[in-house]
Design a protein around this motif. Structure first.
Motif, PDB file in Angstrom:
ATOM      1  N   ILE A   1       0.868  -1.180   0.000  1.00  0.00           N
ATOM      2  CA  ILE A   1       0.000   0.000   0.000  1.00  0.00           C
ATOM      3  C   ILE A   1       0.899   1.223   0.000  1.00  0.00           C
ATOM      4  O   ILE A   1       1.877   1.284   0.747  1.00  0.00           O
ATOM      5  N   ARG A   2       0.562   2.182  -0.847  1.00  0.00           N
ATOM      6  CA  ARG A   2       1.331   3.438  -0.912  1.00  0.00           C
ATOM      7  C   ARG A   2       0.379   4.589  -0.663  1.00  0.00           C
ATOM      8  O   ARG A   2      -0.650   4.707  -1.326  1.00  0.00           O
ATOM      9  N   ILE A   3       0.740   5.428   0.304  1.00  0.00           N
ATOM     10  CA  ILE A   3      -0.070   6.595   0.628  1.00  0.00           C
ATOM     11  C   ILE A   3       0.773   7.821   0.314  1.00  0.00           C
ATOM     12  O   ILE A   3       1.859   7.985   0.866  1.00  0.00           O
ATOM     13  N   TYR A   4       0.278   8.631  -0.587  1.00  0.00           N
ATOM     14  CA  TYR A   4       0.985   9.848  -0.987  1.00  0.00           C
ATOM     15  C   TYR A   4       0.341  11.029  -0.283  1.00  0.00           C
ATOM     16  O   TYR A   4      -0.832  11.313  -0.497  1.00  0.00           O
ATOM     17  N   ARG A   5       1.097  11.678   0.527  1.00  0.00           N
ATOM     18  CA  ARG A   5       0.601  12.855   1.239  1.00  0.00           C
ATOM     19  C   ARG A   5       0.847  14.070   0.355  1.00  0.00           C
ATOM     20  O   ARG A   5       1.980  14.360  -0.010  1.00  0.00           O
ATOM     21  N   LEU A   6      -0.208  14.773   0.009  1.00  0.00           N
ATOM     22  CA  LEU A   6      -0.115  15.923  -0.886  1.00  0.00           C
ATOM     23  C   LEU A   6      -0.413  17.214  -0.126  1.00  0.00           C
ATOM     24  O   LEU A   6      -1.145  17.194   0.862  1.00  0.00           O
ATOM     25  N   PRO A   7       0.095  18.321  -0.606  1.00  0.00           N
ATOM     26  CA  PRO A   7      -0.219  19.602   0.033  1.00  0.00           C
ATOM     27  C   PRO A   7      -1.715  19.919  -0.091  1.00  0.00           C
ATOM     28  O   PRO A   7      -2.400  19.409  -0.977  1.00  0.00           O
ATOM     29  N   ALA A   8      -2.182  20.762   0.798  1.00  0.00           N
ATOM     30  CA  ALA A   8      -3.588  21.181   0.746  1.00  0.00           C
ATOM     31  C   ALA A   8      -3.922  21.711  -0.642  1.00  0.00           C
ATOM     32  O   ALA A   8      -3.122  22.395  -1.270  1.00  0.00           O
ATOM     33  N   TYR A   9      -5.060  21.380  -1.129  1.00  0.00           N
ATOM     34  CA  TYR A   9      -5.579  21.829  -2.427  1.00  0.00           C
ATOM     35  C   TYR A   9      -4.796  21.289  -3.621  1.00  0.00           C
ATOM     36  O   TYR A   9      -4.940  21.792  -4.720  1.00  0.00           O
ATOM     37  N   ALA A  10      -3.983  20.264  -3.423  1.00  0.00           N
ATOM     38  CA  ALA A  10      -3.237  19.677  -4.545  1.00  0.00           C
ATOM     39  C   ALA A  10      -4.182  19.107  -5.604  1.00  0.00           C
ATOM     40  O   ALA A  10      -3.864  19.112  -6.790  1.00  0.00           O
ATOM     41  N   LEU A  11      -5.343  18.651  -5.185  1.00  0.00           N
ATOM     42  CA  LEU A  11      -6.285  18.080  -6.151  1.00  0.00           C
ATOM     43  C   LEU A  11      -6.841  19.134  -7.100  1.00  0.00           C
ATOM     44  O   LEU A  11      -7.375  18.812  -8.154  1.00  0.00           O
ATOM     45  N   ASP A  12      -6.701  20.414  -6.745  1.00  0.00           N
ATOM     46  CA  ASP A  12      -7.136  21.481  -7.647  1.00  0.00           C
ATOM     47  C   ASP A  12      -6.263  21.528  -8.901  1.00  0.00           C
ATOM     48  O   ASP A  12      -6.676  22.047  -9.928  1.00  0.00           O
ATOM     49  N   ASP A  13      -5.034  21.006  -8.801  1.00  0.00           N
ATOM     50  CA  ASP A  13      -4.090  21.067  -9.908  1.00  0.00           C
ATOM     51  C   ASP A  13      -3.962  19.757 -10.677  1.00  0.00           C
ATOM     52  O   ASP A  13      -3.058  19.606 -11.489  1.00  0.00           O
ATOM     53  N   VAL A  14      -4.838  18.803 -10.429  1.00  0.00           N
ATOM     54  CA  VAL A  14      -4.768  17.526 -11.136  1.00  0.00           C
ATOM     55  C   VAL A  14      -5.185  17.728 -12.581  1.00  0.00           C
ATOM     56  O   VAL A  14      -6.220  18.326 -12.869  1.00  0.00           O
ATOM     57  N   GLU A  15      -4.351  17.262 -13.480  1.00  0.00           N
ATOM     58  CA  GLU A  15      -4.708  17.290 -14.908  1.00  0.00           C
ATOM     59  C   GLU A  15      -5.303  15.934 -15.238  1.00  0.00           C
ATOM     60  O   GLU A  15      -4.691  14.894 -15.010  1.00  0.00           O
ATOM     61  N   HIS A  16      -6.496  15.942 -15.748  1.00  0.00           N
ATOM     62  CA  HIS A  16      -7.227  14.697 -15.987  1.00  0.00           C
ATOM     63  C   HIS A  16      -7.604  14.611 -17.454  1.00  0.00           C
ATOM     64  O   HIS A  16      -8.150  15.558 -18.006  1.00  0.00           O
ATOM     65  N   LEU A  17      -7.329  13.469 -18.059  1.00  0.00           N
ATOM     66  CA  LEU A  17      -7.709  13.222 -19.456  1.00  0.00           C
ATOM     67  C   LEU A  17      -8.746  12.120 -19.483  1.00  0.00           C
ATOM     68  O   LEU A  17      -8.674  11.174 -18.717  1.00  0.00           O
ATOM     69  N   GLY A  18      -9.708  12.227 -20.351  1.00  0.00           N
ATOM     70  CA  GLY A  18     -10.707  11.170 -20.480  1.00  0.00           C
ATOM     71  C   GLY A  18     -11.933  11.411 -19.627  1.00  0.00           C
ATOM     72  O   GLY A  18     -12.258  12.546 -19.268  1.00  0.00           O
TER      73      GLY A  18
END
Length: 92
Positions: A62-79
């Motif tokens: 299991i891998r848990i990636y700790r991201l900075p606050a609001y990191a999901l705002d910068d996710v580039e998503h295709l599809g």
């Protein structure tokens, strides 16, 4: 968070289902074994403890990636778009 659970054995298949259920209780599935989990530190402690109880540390990962606050705002998503906002309410 991502996981890779051994599924060659019946026990491994059982662990895989349990890991998926735990993850569904804490986050949103974005791919088969990838979840976006937004939680407080106390919830993370419970989440990790539940996962530790289920996995076989010699065979599963299991891998848990700790991201900075609001990191999901910068996710580039295709599809295909996300079905839900991972920061929104989680209904179980």
């Amino acid at each position: 968070m991502t996981y890779d659970v051994e599924t060659v054995t019946t026990q491994g298949q059982r662990r895989l289902r349990k890991v998926a259920k735990i993850c569904e209780a804490y986050g949103h599935r974005v791919q088969k074994s990838v979840f976006e989990v937004v939680c407080r530190e106390t919830d993370k402690v419970r989440f990790v403890a539940a996962l530790r109880e289920v996995i076989d540390p010699n065979q599963d990962s299991i891998r848990i990636y700790r991201l900075p606050a609001y990191a999901l705002d910068d996710v580039e998503h295709l599809g295909k778009p996300r079905p839900v906002d991972p920061r929104g309410a989680l209904v179980i």
